[in-house]
Design a protein around this motif. Structure first.
Motif, short mmCIF file in Angstrom:
data_model
loop_
_atom_site.label_atom_id
_atom_site.label_comp_id
_atom_site.label_asym_id
_atom_site.label_seq_id
_atom_site.Cartn_x
_atom_site.Cartn_y
_atom_site.Cartn_z
N GLN A 99 -5.49 80.18 30.56
CA GLN A 99 -6.77 79.64 31.17
C GLN A 99 -7.18 78.14 30.49
O GLN A 99 -8.12 77.59 30.54
N PHE A 100 -6.12 77.73 29.44
CA PHE A 100 -6.37 76.77 28.60
C PHE A 100 -5.17 75.54 28.86
O PHE A 100 -4.20 76.13 28.85
N TYR A 101 -5.34 74.40 28.83
CA TYR A 101 -4.42 73.44 28.54
C TYR A 101 -3.74 73.42 27.27
O TYR A 101 -4.58 73.10 26.11
N ILE A 102 -2.67 73.72 26.95
CA ILE A 102 -1.97 73.57 25.51
C ILE A 102 -1.26 72.43 25.36
O ILE A 102 -0.41 71.97 26.23
N PRO A 103 -1.63 71.47 24.53
CA PRO A 103 -1.15 70.20 24.22
C PRO A 103 0.40 70.09 23.93
O PRO A 103 1.04 71.37 23.40
N LYS A 104 1.37 69.39 24.53
CA LYS A 104 2.62 69.47 24.63
C LYS A 104 3.51 68.18 23.65
O LYS A 104 3.04 67.22 23.64
N ASP A 105 4.45 68.51 23.13
CA ASP A 105 5.17 67.42 22.63
C ASP A 105 5.79 66.50 23.61
O ASP A 105 5.86 66.90 24.75
N THR A 106 6.86 65.61 23.12
CA THR A 106 7.38 64.58 24.07
C THR A 106 8.28 65.29 24.99
O THR A 106 8.84 64.58 25.96
N ASN A 107 8.71 66.52 24.55
CA ASN A 107 9.95 67.28 25.26
C ASN A 107 9.09 68.04 26.19
O ASN A 107 9.75 68.90 27.02
N GLY A 112 -11.80 72.48 20.10
CA GLY A 112 -11.45 73.73 20.88
C GLY A 112 -10.47 72.84 22.10
O GLY A 112 -10.86 71.96 22.38
N LEU A 113 -9.68 73.80 22.48
CA LEU A 113 -8.98 73.34 23.55
C LEU A 113 -9.72 73.36 24.97
O LEU A 113 -10.77 74.11 25.14
N GLN A 114 -9.05 72.48 26.15
CA GLN A 114 -9.92 72.40 27.37
C GLN A 114 -9.55 73.69 28.27
O GLN A 114 -8.60 73.90 28.54
N PRO A 115 -10.66 74.17 28.59
CA PRO A 115 -10.36 75.15 29.63
C PRO A 115 -9.88 74.75 31.07
O PRO A 115 -10.59 73.47 31.35
N LYS A 116 -8.94 75.38 31.78
CA LYS A 116 -8.87 74.79 33.31
C LYS A 116 -9.82 74.50 34.24
O LYS A 116 -9.77 74.01 34.86
N SER A 117 -10.73 75.42 33.80
CA SER A 117 -11.95 75.32 34.77
C SER A 117 -13.03 74.48 34.48
O SER A 117 -13.85 74.20 35.23
N TYR A 175 -15.15 76.13 18.28
CA TYR A 175 -14.80 77.36 18.98
C TYR A 175 -15.20 77.75 20.43
O TYR A 175 -14.71 78.54 21.09
N LEU A 176 -16.16 77.02 20.85
CA LEU A 176 -16.97 76.89 22.13
C LEU A 176 -16.31 76.16 22.97
O LEU A 176 -16.87 76.09 23.99
N ASN A 177 -15.17 75.11 22.79
CA ASN A 177 -14.50 74.41 23.78
C ASN A 177 -15.09 73.68 24.75
O ASN A 177 -14.55 73.61 25.99
N SER A 178 -16.14 73.05 24.46
CA SER A 178 -17.04 72.22 25.47
C SER A 178 -16.53 70.88 25.43
O SER A 178 -17.41 70.32 26.19
N GLY A 179 -15.68 70.26 24.51
CA GLY A 179 -15.17 68.92 24.88
C GLY A 179 -15.82 68.07 23.65
O GLY A 179 -16.64 68.36 23.08
N PRO A 180 -15.11 66.96 23.24
CA PRO A 180 -15.37 66.19 21.93
C PRO A 180 -17.02 65.84 22.05
O PRO A 180 -17.46 65.04 23.08
#
Length: 421
Positions: free
Chosen positions: A26-34, A47-52, A247-252
Motif C-alpha cells: 500500500q506504499f510507494y517504495i523508492p527504487k534505484d536506477t535499475n 514516511g513513505l507515501q501511501p498509494k491511496s 511515522y504518520l506518512n502525511s507528506g513533507p
C-alpha cells in the motif's frame, strides 16, 4: 523474548508469518536506477507515501473544481468540518480522548501556541527544563520564549544531562534536578522519544514528577506519534505536540497534531492566541459576535485548515485505523529486535547500539555508532541502496517501520553494512 537466527532463510520465514506484510504493497517504495527497491530506513525523518494519498487529494481537487466555495458545505468531505474527520483516529494513535486532540498548523507553531498557554513564568520561577540533546527546533523555540518574556536563554534553560561517559538519560538525575531547583522551574518540555538516541521516555513518570514539584509538563512527540503507544491522556501531561510526516506518512511539511489534557478543556483563564477557528462553530459566520471559545483542543485553533494537506493525513490515518497501534507496536518490537540481533552479531568492536536495549524504552529506531567511522560510511551505504540517516558526530539512525519495512529489508541492510565496512 524473541529468538532470532542468522541467514536470509530466517528473514523470509519471518516475513511469511507477518500478518502486516501485505501493507507494504500500500506504499510507494523508492527504487534505484535499475528499478530495484531501495532499503528505506528513514521513516523517522519522512514516511513513505501511501498509494491511496493521491485518491484522497484528487477528491478534494475535484470538489474544488466542481463546487468552488460551496465545497465548504457540499464536498464529499465538507471542508468546514474536515479536521473533525481526523480527530478520532489521531486520538486513538496517541492514546487520547477526541476532545484533547486537534490537527492544525505545524510542529513548532503548535509548540509556541502551547507555551503561550502553559509557560507562565514569574520573576523567580521562570526556567524551562529540557533534555540536553533536545531537537534544535525545540531548543530554539524555548530560547525565543524566554527572550520574549525578558529572560536570558543562557540562564533560563536547565538541561537534563546523561551521566559522564553515558548517552542515555537517567530518571534519578531528573529527580535530583527537581529536588534542588524545582522552585525555579516553570515548565518541563521533553521529547517523548529522543531524536538522536531513540530513547522513549516514561511520560507518566515525568509528568507526575513535574506536577509533584509544581511544574507544568509538555512533550514533543514528533518521534513518538505512530511509533510507540504514547498514552497521552493517562500520562497526565498538560500538553503535547507532534508532526505527521514521519511515522504518520502525511507528506513533507504536512500539518501537525496537538494534545491538551481534558482538565484544561474549558479553562478560559489560560492565556492563548486566538483566531476565528477557535470560535464557537455555530456562530462563527455571524462575524460580529464577541469571541466565544470552543472547548477542548479545538479552542487553540487559529485559521481554517489547508484541506489538501489534511487529505493526505486522512489517507494515512485510514491505514492506521485499519491496522491499530497494538499490532504495529507488536511487529515493531520484533522487527527492531531482529535488527538488534544482527547488529550484535557483528561484534561490539564493530558497532555499538546507543538506543536502549529494553524494547519498552524505545520505538523502531536504532541509533548505531560504527567504530572509527565517519560520514563517508553513510555515503557508501547510500550508494549501496540503503537509505539511512546520519547525525553528527558519529551516529547512523535506522528505523525499520512496521507498516512497510520487511524482515528481509533488515537482513539486507546489515549485509550491505558488512559489505561497506
Amino acid at each position: 523474548m524473541d529468538t532470532y537466527k542468522l541467514g536470509l532463510d530466517f528473514a523470509l520465514e519471518l516475513d511469511k508469518k507477518d500478518d502486516l506484510a501485505k501493507y507494504r504493497q500500500q506504499f510507494y517504495i523508492p527504487k534505484d536506477t535499475n528499478g530495484n527497491d531501495l532499503i528505506y530506513m528513514t521513516g523517522n525523518s519522512l514516511g513513505l507515501q501511501p498509494k491511496s494519498t493521491k485518491k484522497h487529494i484528487d477528491q478534494e481537487l475535484e470538489d474544488w473544481a466542481n463546487l468552488g466555495v460551496e465545497g465548504h458545505f457540499k464536498a464529499k468531505n465538507p471542508w468546514l468540518h474536515y479536521h473533525e474527520f481526523l480527530t478520532k483516529q489521531m486520538a486513538d494513535i496517541v492514546g487520547a480522548k477526541p476532545i484533547e486532540v486537534i490537527v492544525m498548523n505545524t510542529l513548532t507553531v503548535n509548540l509556541h501556541l502551547m507555551m503561550v498557554s502553559f509557560y507562565k513564568p514569574s520573576k523567580t520561577r521562570y526556567k524551562i527544563l529540557i533534555e540536553s540533546d533536545a531537537f534544535p527546533s525545540d531548543r530554539f523555540a524555548v530560547e525565543s520564549q524566554l527572550q520574549h518574556h525578558g529572560f536570558s536563554p543562557k540562564e533560563g534553560i536547565i538541561l537534563w544531562k546523561p551521566k559522564q561517559g553515558e548517552t542515555l538519560l537517567a530518571y534519578e538525575d531528573l529527580e535530583e534536578i527537581l529536588k534542588n531547583q524545582s522552585n525555579e522551574i516553570a515548565l518541563i518540555l521533553i521529547g517523548g522519544v529522543n531524536y538522536y538516541t531513540g530513547q522513549y521516555f516514561d511520560l507518566k513518570r515525568i509528568t507526575e514528577l513535574g506536577h509533584t514539584h509544581g511544574c507544568l509538563v509538555g512533550f514533543d512527540c514528533a518521534h513518538g506519534a505512530g511509533n510507540v503507544k504514547l498514552n497521552l491522556h493517562n500520562s497526565g501531561a498538560d500538553f503535547a505536540i507532534w508532526c505527521s510526516y514521519k511515522y504518520l506518512n502525511s507528506g513533507p511539511g504536512s500539518l501537525a497534531g496537538c494534545f491538551v489534557h481534558e482538565r484544561h478543556a474549558n479553562r478560559k483563564d489560560l492565556n492563548r492566541f486566538t483566531g476565528w477557528w477557535s470560535h464557537n462553530k455555530t456562530t462563527r459566520f455571524n462575524m460580529r459576535d464577541e469571541f466565544d471559545q470552543l472547548p477542548g483542543a479545538e479552542g487553540w485553533q487559529l485559521s481554517n485548515p489547508p484541506i489538501l494537506s489534511m487529505a493526505a493525513i486522512k489517507a494515512s490515518l485510514d491505514i492506521f485505523n485499519e491496522v491499530g497501534m497494538d499490532a504495529l507496536v507488536e511487529k515493531s518490537k520484533k522487527l527492531t529486535g531482529y535488527l538488534e540481533f544482527l547488529l550484535n552479531a557483528l561484534g561490539e568492536n564493530v558497532v555499538k547500539i546507543i538506543t536502549p536495549r529494553n524494547s519498552n524504552e524505545r520505538g523502531c529506531q536504532l541509533s548505531i555508532q560504527v567504530i572509527n567511522a565517519d560520514k563517508k560510511l553513510h555515503h557508501k551505504l547510500t550508494e549501496a541502496g540503503v537509505v539511512t540517516d546520519w547525525r553528527e558526530p558519529d551516529v547512523i539512525r535506522c528505523a525499520p517501520v512496521p507498516l512497510y519495512n520487511s524482515f528481509k529489508d533488515v537482513y539486507n541492510l546489515v549485509e550491505r553494512l558488512k559489505d561497506v565496512l
